[in-house]
Scaffold this active site. Sequence first.
Site, mmCIF file in Angstrom:
data_model
loop_
_atom_site.group_PDB
_atom_site.id
_atom_site.type_symbol
_atom_site.label_atom_id
_atom_site.label_comp_id
_atom_site.label_asym_id
_atom_site.label_seq_id
_atom_site.Cartn_x
_atom_site.Cartn_y
_atom_site.Cartn_z
ATOM 1 N N HIS A 75 -5.596 7.504 12.399
ATOM 2 C CA HIS A 75 -5.190 6.231 12.260
ATOM 3 C C HIS A 75 -3.863 5.993 11.773
ATOM 4 C CE1 HIS A 75 -9.834 5.136 12.140
ATOM 5 N NE2 HIS A 75 -9.391 5.282 13.149
ATOM 6 N N LEU A 118 -21.048 9.053 -1.240
ATOM 7 C CA LEU A 118 -21.694 8.438 -2.319
ATOM 8 C C LEU A 118 -22.855 7.829 -2.000
ATOM 9 C CD1 LEU A 118 -20.648 7.875 -5.398
ATOM 10 C CD2 LEU A 118 -20.044 5.612 -4.540
ATOM 11 N N GLU A 119 -23.108 7.422 -0.894
ATOM 12 C CA GLU A 119 -24.370 6.767 -0.656
ATOM 13 C C GLU A 119 -24.658 7.184 1.101
ATOM 14 O OE1 GLU A 119 -23.409 2.852 -1.701
ATOM 15 O OE2 GLU A 119 -21.907 2.750 0.080
ATOM 16 N N ALA A 133 -17.353 12.424 -4.250
ATOM 17 C CA ALA A 133 -16.577 13.568 -3.451
ATOM 18 C C ALA A 133 -15.991 14.516 -4.449
ATOM 19 C CB ALA A 133 -15.338 12.993 -2.611
ATOM 20 N N CYS A 192 15.462 0.615 13.483
ATOM 21 C CA CYS A 192 15.109 1.849 13.844
ATOM 22 C C CYS A 192 16.200 2.866 13.779
ATOM 23 C CB CYS A 192 14.674 1.791 15.545
ATOM 24 S SG CYS A 192 14.280 3.280 16.234
ATOM 25 N N ARG A 245 0.926 -1.209 -0.122
ATOM 26 C CA ARG A 245 0.035 -0.156 -0.009
ATOM 27 C C ARG A 245 0.929 1.346 0.006
ATOM 28 N NH1 ARG A 245 -3.729 -0.580 4.824
ATOM 29 N NH2 ARG A 245 -4.782 1.396 3.985
ATOM 30 N N GLY A 295 -16.964 10.634 2.831
ATOM 31 C CA GLY A 295 -16.302 9.652 2.301
ATOM 32 C C GLY A 295 -16.019 8.446 3.163
ATOM 33 N N GLN A 326 -9.112 9.573 8.556
ATOM 34 C CA GLN A 326 -9.120 8.113 9.015
ATOM 35 C C GLN A 326 -7.998 7.522 8.141
ATOM 36 O OE1 GLN A 326 -13.018 6.244 10.294
ATOM 37 N NE2 GLN A 326 -13.590 7.884 8.908
ATOM 38 N N ASN A 327 -7.934 8.180 6.955
ATOM 39 C CA ASN A 327 -6.868 7.741 5.806
ATOM 40 C C ASN A 327 -5.547 7.598 6.376
ATOM 41 O OD1 ASN A 327 -9.497 7.453 4.497
ATOM 42 N ND2 ASN A 327 -8.912 9.374 3.338
HETATM 43 C C1 BV8 Z 1 -10.567 1.500 19.347
HETATM 44 C C2 BV8 Z 1 -5.966 1.883 9.777
HETATM 45 C C3 BV8 Z 1 -10.176 1.403 21.841
HETATM 46 C C4 BV8 Z 1 -5.721 0.529 9.186
HETATM 47 C C5 BV8 Z 1 -7.954 1.624 10.593
HETATM 48 C C6 BV8 Z 1 -18.340 -2.303 18.686
HETATM 49 C C7 BV8 Z 1 -19.010 -1.005 18.669
HETATM 50 C C8 BV8 Z 1 -18.278 -0.008 18.948
HETATM 51 C C9 BV8 Z 1 -16.841 -0.120 18.664
HETATM 52 C C10 BV8 Z 1 -16.209 -1.262 18.485
HETATM 53 C C11 BV8 Z 1 -16.923 -2.291 18.665
HETATM 54 N N1 BV8 Z 1 -16.156 -3.511 18.268
HETATM 55 C C12 BV8 Z 1 -15.003 -3.277 18.459
HETATM 56 C C13 BV8 Z 1 -14.852 -1.859 18.425
HETATM 57 C C14 BV8 Z 1 -13.756 -0.903 18.304
HETATM 58 C C15 BV8 Z 1 -13.358 -0.932 16.930
HETATM 59 C C16 BV8 Z 1 -14.376 -0.828 15.951
HETATM 60 O O1 BV8 Z 1 -14.877 0.141 15.600
HETATM 61 N N2 BV8 Z 1 -14.751 -1.810 15.086
HETATM 62 C C17 BV8 Z 1 -15.786 -1.739 14.251
HETATM 63 C C18 BV8 Z 1 -15.386 -2.699 12.928
HETATM 64 C C19 BV8 Z 1 -17.223 -2.207 14.710
HETATM 65 N N3 BV8 Z 1 -12.501 0.504 16.673
HETATM 66 C C20 BV8 Z 1 -11.193 0.120 17.180
HETATM 67 O O2 BV8 Z 1 -10.706 -0.822 17.438
HETATM 68 C C21 BV8 Z 1 -10.489 1.514 17.130
HETATM 69 N N4 BV8 Z 1 -10.000 1.707 18.345
HETATM 70 O O3 BV8 Z 1 -11.618 1.477 19.826
HETATM 71 O O4 BV8 Z 1 -9.610 1.625 20.423
HETATM 72 C C22 BV8 Z 1 -10.459 2.544 22.516
HETATM 73 C C23 BV8 Z 1 -10.797 3.685 21.768
HETATM 74 C C24 BV8 Z 1 -10.998 5.068 22.485
HETATM 75 C C25 BV8 Z 1 -10.765 5.163 23.568
HETATM 76 C C26 BV8 Z 1 -10.009 3.880 24.428
HETATM 77 C C27 BV8 Z 1 -10.020 2.756 23.682
HETATM 78 C C28 BV8 Z 1 -9.409 1.931 16.082
HETATM 79 C C29 BV8 Z 1 -10.032 1.722 14.643
HETATM 80 C C30 BV8 Z 1 -9.100 2.001 13.859
HETATM 81 C C31 BV8 Z 1 -8.481 0.991 12.856
HETATM 82 N N5 BV8 Z 1 -7.890 0.961 11.783
HETATM 83 N N6 BV8 Z 1 -7.618 1.976 9.528
HETATM 84 C C32 BV8 Z 1 -5.335 0.501 8.051
HETATM 85 O O5 BV8 Z 1 -5.813 1.682 7.218
HETATM 86 O O6 BV8 Z 1 -4.423 -0.232 7.352
HETATM 87 S S1 BV8 Z 1 -9.764 1.468 10.427
HETATM 88 C C33 BV8 Z 1 -10.111 1.725 8.709
HETATM 89 O O7 BV8 Z 1 -11.309 1.524 8.514
HETATM 90 C C34 BV8 Z 1 -10.070 3.117 8.181
HETATM 91 O O8 BV8 Z 1 -8.941 3.720 8.644
HETATM 92 C C35 BV8 Z 1 -11.387 3.843 8.437
HETATM 93 O O9 BV8 Z 1 -11.073 4.197 9.578
HETATM 94 C C36 BV8 Z 1 -12.220 2.600 8.620
HETATM 95 C C37 BV8 Z 1 -13.596 2.840 8.261
HETATM 96 O O10 BV8 Z 1 -13.270 2.684 6.726
HETATM 97 P P1 BV8 Z 1 -13.753 4.225 5.703
HETATM 98 O O11 BV8 Z 1 -12.879 5.187 5.738
HETATM 99 O O12 BV8 Z 1 -15.253 4.706 6.344
HETATM 100 O O13 BV8 Z 1 -14.066 3.418 4.560
HETATM 101 P P2 BV8 Z 1 -15.125 2.231 3.857
HETATM 102 O O14 BV8 Z 1 -14.481 1.451 3.004
HETATM 103 O O15 BV8 Z 1 -15.611 1.589 5.300
HETATM 104 O O16 BV8 Z 1 -16.257 3.322 3.595
HETATM 105 C C38 BV8 Z 1 -15.841 4.050 2.290
HETATM 106 C C39 BV8 Z 1 -17.171 5.122 2.028
HETATM 107 O O17 BV8 Z 1 -16.711 5.855 1.147
HETATM 108 C C40 BV8 Z 1 -18.403 4.423 1.636
HETATM 109 O O18 BV8 Z 1 -19.453 4.836 2.493
HETATM 110 C C41 BV8 Z 1 -18.694 5.001 0.481
HETATM 111 O O19 BV8 Z 1 -19.974 4.873 -0.020
HETATM 112 C C42 BV8 Z 1 -17.903 6.090 0.242
HETATM 113 N N7 BV8 Z 1 -17.478 6.245 -1.135
HETATM 114 C C43 BV8 Z 1 -16.821 5.663 -1.901
HETATM 115 N N8 BV8 Z 1 -16.323 6.071 -2.795
HETATM 116 C C44 BV8 Z 1 -16.735 7.378 -3.087
HETATM 117 C C45 BV8 Z 1 -17.357 7.556 -1.688
HETATM 118 N N9 BV8 Z 1 -17.939 8.826 -1.168
HETATM 119 C C46 BV8 Z 1 -17.723 9.921 -1.771
HETATM 120 N N10 BV8 Z 1 -16.942 9.790 -3.099
HETATM 121 C C47 BV8 Z 1 -16.602 8.683 -3.445
HETATM 122 N N11 BV8 Z 1 -16.051 8.681 -4.853
#
Ligand code: BV8
Length: 240
Positions: free
Chosen positions: A116, A209-210, A226, A143, A66, A182, A98-99
């Site tokens: 992130h 997008l949606e 976007a 490192c 990536r 996005g 988040q990217n």
């Molecule tokens: C944490 C780095 C503890 C990696 C990423 C249950 C309930 C609530 C929370 C949790 C739960 N179970 C577990 C959790 C916690 C968990 C979580 O949320 N899990 C989810 C799956 C339920 N979260 C965590 O673990 C976070 N940490 O909670 O720590 C804590 C927190 C606070 C205080 C103390 C302790 C850490 C989460 C970070 C993980 N790392 N990224 C890497 O990149 O390699 S997450 C990764 O997915 C991304 O970074 C991004 O944040 C995330 C979501 O992705 P999106 O960016 O939204 O992308 P996606 O594909 O999903 O959607 C794209 C959108 O764009 C779509 O809607 C689409 O329609 C739209 N689109 C597409 N094309 C276009 C467009 N829009 C406009 N124009 C276009 N052309």
Amino acid sequence: MARQTGAMPRPASIVILTGAGISAESGVPTFRGPDGLWEGHRVEDVATPEAFARDPHTVLRFYDLRRAALATVEPNAAHRALARLDAEFEGELLLVTQNVDDLHDRAGSRRLLHMHGELKRSLCAACGESRPFEGDMLTNRSCRGCGASALRPDIVWFGEMPYEMDRIERALAGCDLFVSIGTSGAVYPAAGFVRTARACGAATLELNLEPSAGTAWFYAARHGPASVLVPAWVDEVLGG
Ligand code: BV8
């Protein structure tokens, strides 16, 4: 809930959250494609500390590929519009992405926070130092600070604490406009920012997008690419 449809009042303080969708038109794959896989992997197999401990080779290679792909993509009109907003908007502005790509940086956004982490940074598991990183970590984990062979990608994995949460919470509490661009609203705590902003009295706008998973929490929503929606919105804000 009645949706606001017209132009919004001129804001004094804006927080913007972006996700993978803003980079989609630059050719960067989003996370939740139709097959639910992410470049052929299940998220839990490459984006958790457990995955890294279990199979560092696969995880390092996933991020190396990536990171290398960044050289083949360019910021799009949405990234450039947010950089123009950064340069010309005289109020308070924070762009929380988040990217982990560098497209907002390359477009010129300065008031920018990668919650992130970033593909082009390494984190040393021995001394804790984060540094700019280029190339392949699979073959170079030494490192430059402490010399230990202990580098990992400076990426916030699932189960790890996102960066600068205090700064983000303060910005959300003080803004009068929160804009989400996005993102699917699938991952926390980012997906909860709209509720925090709204509870503090901010207007909330979704540009996606949606409809996202959290679309009901937004006072206004505009759906489309976007590269079309973001420049038009920035013109609105700057044109007043
Ligand atoms: C944490 C780095 C503890 C990696 C990423 C249950 C309930 C609530 C929370 C949790 C739960 N179970 C577990 C959790 C916690 C968990 C979580 O949320 N899990 C989810 C799956 C339920 N979260 C965590 O673990 C976070 N940490 O909670 O720590 C804590 C927190 C606070 C205080 C103390 C302790 C850490 C989460 C970070 C993980 N790392 N990224 C890497 O990149 O390699 S997450 C990764 O997915 C991304 O970074 C991004 O944040 C995330 C979501 O992705 P999106 O960016 O939204 O992308 P996606 O594909 O999903 O959607 C794209 C959108 O764009 C779509 O809607 C689409 O329609 C739209 N689109 C597409 N094309 C276009 C467009 N829009 C406009 N124009 C276009 N052309």
